[in-house]
Design an enzyme around this catalytic site. Sequence first.
Site, PDB file in Angstrom:
ATOM      1  N   ARG A  56      -8.371   3.836   8.082  1.00  0.00           N
ATOM      2  CA  ARG A  56      -7.903   2.621   7.413  1.00  0.00           C
ATOM      3  C   ARG A  56      -7.624   1.552   8.458  1.00  0.00           C
ATOM      4  O   ARG A  56      -7.279   1.827   9.597  1.00  0.00           O
ATOM      5  CB  ARG A  56      -6.665   2.891   6.567  1.00  0.00           C
ATOM      6  CG  ARG A  56      -5.426   3.304   7.340  1.00  0.00           C
ATOM      7  CD  ARG A  56      -4.374   2.209   7.381  1.00  0.00           C
ATOM      8  NE  ARG A  56      -3.237   2.625   8.199  1.00  0.00           N
ATOM      9  CZ  ARG A  56      -3.115   2.303   9.461  1.00  0.00           C
ATOM     10  NH1 ARG A  56      -4.048   1.602  10.048  1.00  0.00           N
ATOM     11  NH2 ARG A  56      -2.060   2.680  10.172  1.00  0.00           N
ATOM     12  N   ARG A  69       8.568  -8.626  11.791  1.00  0.00           N
ATOM     13  CA  ARG A  69       9.691  -7.679  11.799  1.00  0.00           C
ATOM     14  C   ARG A  69      10.014  -7.212  13.212  1.00  0.00           C
ATOM     15  O   ARG A  69      11.176  -6.973  13.544  1.00  0.00           O
ATOM     16  CB  ARG A  69       9.364  -6.463  10.919  1.00  0.00           C
ATOM     17  CG  ARG A  69       9.239  -6.761   9.447  1.00  0.00           C
ATOM     18  CD  ARG A  69       9.328  -5.497   8.597  1.00  0.00           C
ATOM     19  NE  ARG A  69       8.289  -4.527   8.925  1.00  0.00           N
ATOM     20  CZ  ARG A  69       7.096  -4.491   8.352  1.00  0.00           C
ATOM     21  NH1 ARG A  69       6.779  -5.400   7.423  1.00  0.00           N
ATOM     22  NH2 ARG A  69       6.209  -3.565   8.681  1.00  0.00           N
ATOM     23  N   ASP A  85      -0.757   0.472  15.426  1.00  0.00           N
ATOM     24  CA  ASP A  85      -1.404   1.215  14.333  1.00  0.00           C
ATOM     25  C   ASP A  85      -2.264   0.312  13.452  1.00  0.00           C
ATOM     26  O   ASP A  85      -2.365   0.530  12.246  1.00  0.00           O
ATOM     27  CB  ASP A  85      -0.362   1.950  13.491  1.00  0.00           C
ATOM     28  CG  ASP A  85       0.619   1.002  12.806  1.00  0.00           C
ATOM     29  OD1 ASP A  85       0.689  -0.182  13.207  1.00  0.00           O
ATOM     30  OD2 ASP A  85       1.312   1.439  11.872  1.00  0.00           O
ATOM     31  N   ARG A  90      -6.870   9.522  10.001  1.00  0.00           N
ATOM     32  CA  ARG A  90      -6.167  10.741   9.593  1.00  0.00           C
ATOM     33  C   ARG A  90      -7.170  11.892   9.538  1.00  0.00           C
ATOM     34  O   ARG A  90      -8.216  11.786   8.892  1.00  0.00           O
ATOM     35  CB  ARG A  90      -5.513  10.565   8.228  1.00  0.00           C
ATOM     36  CG  ARG A  90      -4.679  11.776   7.780  1.00  0.00           C
ATOM     37  CD  ARG A  90      -4.061  11.517   6.420  1.00  0.00           C
ATOM     38  NE  ARG A  90      -3.282  10.302   6.447  1.00  0.00           N
ATOM     39  CZ  ARG A  90      -3.074   9.525   5.378  1.00  0.00           C
ATOM     40  NH1 ARG A  90      -3.617   9.838   4.215  1.00  0.00           N
ATOM     41  NH2 ARG A  90      -2.344   8.429   5.486  1.00  0.00           N
ATOM     42  N   HIS A 133       0.987  13.024  15.780  1.00  0.00           N
ATOM     43  CA  HIS A 133       0.553  11.640  15.948  1.00  0.00           C
ATOM     44  C   HIS A 133       0.116  11.404  17.384  1.00  0.00           C
ATOM     45  O   HIS A 133       0.830  11.761  18.330  1.00  0.00           O
ATOM     46  CB  HIS A 133       1.689  10.666  15.619  1.00  0.00           C
ATOM     47  CG  HIS A 133       2.023  10.593  14.171  1.00  0.00           C
ATOM     48  ND1 HIS A 133       2.721   9.541  13.620  1.00  0.00           N
ATOM     49  CD2 HIS A 133       1.751  11.431  13.150  1.00  0.00           C
ATOM     50  CE1 HIS A 133       2.873   9.743  12.309  1.00  0.00           C
ATOM     51  NE2 HIS A 133       2.281  10.886  12.014  1.00  0.00           N
ATOM     52  N   GLU A 152      -4.236   4.757  16.043  1.00  0.00           N
ATOM     53  CA  GLU A 152      -3.315   5.868  15.767  1.00  0.00           C
ATOM     54  C   GLU A 152      -4.091   6.978  15.064  1.00  0.00           C
ATOM     55  O   GLU A 152      -4.770   6.735  14.066  1.00  0.00           O
ATOM     56  CB  GLU A 152      -2.154   5.424  14.883  1.00  0.00           C
ATOM     57  CG  GLU A 152      -1.164   6.556  14.622  1.00  0.00           C
ATOM     58  CD  GLU A 152      -0.071   6.188  13.626  1.00  0.00           C
ATOM     59  OE1 GLU A 152       1.118   6.295  13.977  1.00  0.00           O
ATOM     60  OE2 GLU A 152      -0.417   5.777  12.494  1.00  0.00           O
ATOM     61  N   ALA A 164       2.978  14.495   2.243  1.00  0.00           N
ATOM     62  CA  ALA A 164       3.134  13.116   2.691  1.00  0.00           C
ATOM     63  C   ALA A 164       2.661  12.123   1.634  1.00  0.00           C
ATOM     64  O   ALA A 164       3.262  11.065   1.440  1.00  0.00           O
ATOM     65  CB  ALA A 164       2.364  12.901   3.997  1.00  0.00           C
ATOM     66  N   GLU A 167       5.369  12.042  -1.083  1.00  0.00           N
ATOM     67  CA  GLU A 167       6.549  11.325  -0.597  1.00  0.00           C
ATOM     68  C   GLU A 167       6.310   9.821  -0.590  1.00  0.00           C
ATOM     69  O   GLU A 167       7.171   9.034  -0.980  1.00  0.00           O
ATOM     70  CB  GLU A 167       6.884  11.831   0.813  1.00  0.00           C
ATOM     71  CG  GLU A 167       8.237  11.380   1.331  1.00  0.00           C
ATOM     72  CD  GLU A 167       8.115  10.306   2.391  1.00  0.00           C
ATOM     73  OE1 GLU A 167       9.149   9.949   2.990  1.00  0.00           O
ATOM     74  OE2 GLU A 167       6.995   9.787   2.611  1.00  0.00           O
TER      75      GLU A 167
END
Length: 249
Positions: A56, A69, A85, A90, A133, A152, A164, A167
């Site tokens: 992604r 942020r 990232d 993944r 990671h 990442e 995950a 969650e």
Amino acid sequence: MNQLSMNELKRFRNEITRFMMMYKFALDVMETRIGVLVEEFQFLHEYNPIEHTKSRLKSPESILNKLYRKGGDISFPGIRDHIKDIAGLRITCSFLADIYVISDMLKNQVDLTVLEEKDYIRHPKPNGYQSLHLLIEVPVNMSDGQERVCIEVQIRTIAMDFWASLEHKIYYKYKQDNQTVPARLLEELKGAANAASALDRQMERLHKEVEGIKEEQSEAAESRDNRIVISNQQFALPQAFLDLMDPNK
């Protein structure tokens, strides 16, 4: 003045397009390399350690929001320094041991640089999250030179990935409604993480037992076989090769 503004806009659009393409190409490079490693592993060990991969790329809007942020400079160097990232890959494996096999294979790539490693399997997060990671710097050859691009990489089992995903859906749902996740749900999620971890360990034990039996059978079969198979092509080993492997000659 309008012409200058249009030129500036075009230049900025080209810069951000090139910037995002670098990360897209870095993902392409990694997926190609992983495909090569998997194929090699398949031929040599008759086993595929990877179930599937998913990549992604963050949107420019998401990148800027995260930069705000973090308080980073609004510039391309500022983004590269603060947001690691932008590109994510993944890798989902069947078994715990596969995670570290894949990690080691990536670390052995001489032109890849592992900038950071966080092992949330040996040291799970308080909420039960588990995954390995890696921040990896990938060489990307652009038309005007080589760039070193950070992506990442998350490596986890199917059970970890399922947990995950669940969650994330729960937290997203409550965030959309501007609510906090109830303590009861958090406790159940932690219990589910423990159950997933126990399942992974049990499946690992079963896998090792089955692999031991397969290895014994494979060794017996290979002692009678003088062929190799690559991409569905069979090659008979010349007698000279067999003589080289014979300790009695």
